[in-house]
Design a protein around this motif. Sequence first.
Motif, mmCIF file in Angstrom:
data_model
loop_
_atom_site.group_PDB
_atom_site.id
_atom_site.type_symbol
_atom_site.label_atom_id
_atom_site.label_comp_id
_atom_site.label_asym_id
_atom_site.label_seq_id
_atom_site.Cartn_x
_atom_site.Cartn_y
_atom_site.Cartn_z
ATOM 1 N N UNK A 115 -1.197 -8.360 -1.516
ATOM 2 C CA UNK A 115 -1.350 -7.192 -0.461
ATOM 3 C C UNK A 115 -0.823 -7.607 0.643
ATOM 4 N N UNK A 116 -1.209 -8.847 1.332
ATOM 5 C CA UNK A 116 -0.842 -9.097 2.821
ATOM 6 C C UNK A 116 0.620 -9.419 2.743
ATOM 7 N N UNK A 117 1.138 -10.147 1.442
ATOM 8 C CA UNK A 117 2.586 -10.649 1.549
ATOM 9 C C UNK A 117 3.392 -9.489 1.645
ATOM 10 N N UNK A 118 3.209 -8.599 0.941
ATOM 11 C CA UNK A 118 4.142 -7.258 0.704
ATOM 12 C C UNK A 118 3.796 -6.194 1.499
ATOM 13 N N UNK A 119 2.760 -6.229 2.396
ATOM 14 C CA UNK A 119 2.372 -5.198 3.609
ATOM 15 C C UNK A 119 1.964 -4.075 2.513
ATOM 16 N N UNK A 120 1.001 -3.922 1.534
ATOM 17 C CA UNK A 120 0.426 -3.180 1.100
ATOM 18 C C UNK A 120 -0.415 -2.254 1.691
ATOM 19 N N UNK A 121 -0.970 -2.837 3.216
ATOM 20 C CA UNK A 121 -1.882 -2.153 3.965
ATOM 21 C C UNK A 121 -1.211 -1.167 4.920
ATOM 22 N N UNK A 122 -0.116 -1.345 5.059
ATOM 23 C CA UNK A 122 0.750 -0.304 6.072
ATOM 24 C C UNK A 122 0.809 1.277 5.554
ATOM 25 N N UNK A 123 1.004 1.945 6.538
ATOM 26 C CA UNK A 123 1.021 3.560 6.190
ATOM 27 C C UNK A 123 1.968 3.542 5.189
ATOM 28 N N UNK A 124 1.613 4.427 4.207
ATOM 29 C CA UNK A 124 0.299 5.554 4.333
ATOM 30 C C UNK A 124 -0.821 4.931 3.596
ATOM 31 N N UNK A 125 -0.920 3.620 3.203
ATOM 32 C CA UNK A 125 -1.832 3.076 2.524
ATOM 33 C C UNK A 125 -3.067 2.375 3.329
ATOM 34 N N UNK A 126 -3.413 2.718 4.560
ATOM 35 C CA UNK A 126 -4.482 2.246 5.282
ATOM 36 C C UNK A 126 -5.762 2.497 4.701
ATOM 37 N N UNK A 127 -6.064 3.869 4.140
ATOM 38 C CA UNK A 127 -7.445 4.001 3.599
ATOM 39 C C UNK A 127 -7.536 3.035 2.257
ATOM 40 N N UNK A 128 -6.329 3.263 1.471
ATOM 41 C CA UNK A 128 -6.509 2.441 0.083
ATOM 42 C C UNK A 128 -6.804 0.915 0.392
ATOM 43 N N UNK A 129 -6.211 0.293 1.484
ATOM 44 C CA UNK A 129 -6.600 -1.187 1.672
ATOM 45 C C UNK A 129 -8.049 -1.192 2.258
ATOM 46 N N UNK A 130 -8.626 -0.344 3.136
ATOM 47 C CA UNK A 130 -9.708 -0.502 3.437
ATOM 48 C C UNK A 130 -10.932 -0.226 2.391
ATOM 49 N N UNK A 131 -10.456 0.670 1.538
ATOM 50 C CA UNK A 131 -11.498 0.701 0.180
ATOM 51 C C UNK A 131 -11.396 -0.471 -0.433
ATOM 52 N N UNK A 132 -10.348 -1.124 -0.482
ATOM 53 C CA UNK A 132 -10.170 -2.475 -1.150
ATOM 54 C C UNK A 132 -11.252 -3.525 -0.468
ATOM 55 N N UNK A 133 -11.225 -3.645 0.799
ATOM 56 C CA UNK A 133 -11.945 -4.278 1.756
ATOM 57 C C UNK A 133 -13.442 -4.119 1.428
ATOM 58 N N UNK A 134 -13.709 -2.861 1.221
ATOM 59 C CA UNK A 134 -15.173 -2.629 0.846
ATOM 60 C C UNK A 134 -15.526 -3.093 -0.613
ATOM 61 N N UNK A 135 -14.741 -2.903 -1.334
ATOM 62 C CA UNK A 135 -14.940 -3.476 -2.664
ATOM 63 C C UNK A 135 -15.172 -5.069 -2.561
ATOM 64 N N UNK A 136 -14.320 -5.680 -1.736
ATOM 65 C CA UNK A 136 -14.353 -7.095 -1.810
ATOM 66 C C UNK A 136 -15.988 -7.523 -1.213
ATOM 67 N N UNK A 137 -16.247 -6.764 -0.202
ATOM 68 C CA UNK A 137 -17.502 -7.059 0.573
ATOM 69 C C UNK A 137 -18.616 -6.821 -0.528
#
Length: 422
Positions: A115-137
């Motif tokens: 995700x970091x390499x291919x920019x999967x966190x960029x708009x419009x996927x910000x909420x998708x990325x944040x949910x992934x961080x919550x899963x990681x926590x």
Amino acid sequence: MTQHESTYRPTTRAGQWLDERLPAARLMHSSFVDYPTPRNLNYLWTFGGILSFCLGVQIVTGIVLAMHYVPSDKMAFDSIEHIRRNVNFGWLIRNVHAVGASMFFIAVYIHIARGLYYGSYKAPREVLWILGVIIYLLMMAAGFMGYTLPWGQMSFWGVTVITNLFSAIPFVGQSIVKWLWGGYAVSGVTLNRFFSLHYLLPFVIAGVVVLHIWALHVVGQNNPTGIEIKTRADTVPMTPYATMKDFVGLSVFILFFSWFVFFAPDYLGHADNYIEANPLSTPPHIVPEWYYLPFYAILRAIPSKLGGVVAMFSAILILAFVPWLDTSRVKSTKYRPVYRYFFWFFIFSVLALGYLGGKPPEGAYVYWARFFTAYYFLHFLVVMPIVGVLETPRPMPRSISEAVLGGAGGTPHGATAAPERR
């Protein structure tokens, strides 16, 4: 392209009747059969399915183990041995669950790196990325509490050290520690609390995973070029194309998983954890499981106890802000010639911190841990914002189909296109 017309057509009268009242089959068909996926996805995109498989394995094996486990400081250690020796296939279930935790984290680290390499966190996927961080926590919390349950030496002292860190929080720290312990020291009460939470958290993770998949199907999948889907020619149906690739990737992962289960089930653990917990005997070197070692190195690299706790948690929480820290005009690092070197040095830094986290906090180990800790935060707070503004990206293809048909990363017939802007 995320909104598409379903091709599902019930073939029986019963199916038609149910589809009119509860279109669950239509929803599943729309989401996992004819859902349009980018045609250029590589095998790094199979780790989403692999992670779902790991979560299912952990839940199923965890439920079975809970039927035989005794959450008592007098019986916990012996109950683990009972499961391994006396329960039918208990050795296999326990090995799958223990190794599965490591496999879960291996897969999630590859998933995050992709995700970091291919920019999967960029708009419009910000909420998708944040949910992934919550899963990681939530995974980290569940893994930490699960590490307590064998009630070996490293379990007991690891819990003692890590929970004591909360005492550094001003005003409320001591109260938090007493609440976690259920008293004034780590005891059977602590074990019982952690067992309850460890059993609950995987189901919470499953709920957030559902939200994660929902968000993914709303905004659509990213792809190696970072270019959004523009025409139907850019996509293929999820089944059989993406699902068969997921099947191949999962099959290889299961072989890797199985090797540890059958040939080296204890390799990723610590030898001291096969000694029953003894509050009167402190191990010479207390370390957490391998998947926490980078953050443990960050914790020990800071001279202040409070500063170390803040740095450790900040190292995780900063991931949630990556969509706004990266100022680049393009998503994929494959088109960013300068940032690519910083990215791979960041990966090296994380691996180095993992190595240093398993070493004694002395001498050169501490100095190198401070160096790589500094770069960890500089990468997000300095490198991402500045390089994103100053860097000139490579020319990008005009569409996904052009990248596939004209050669990955190139544009056919010498054509060039401006980088996609956020």
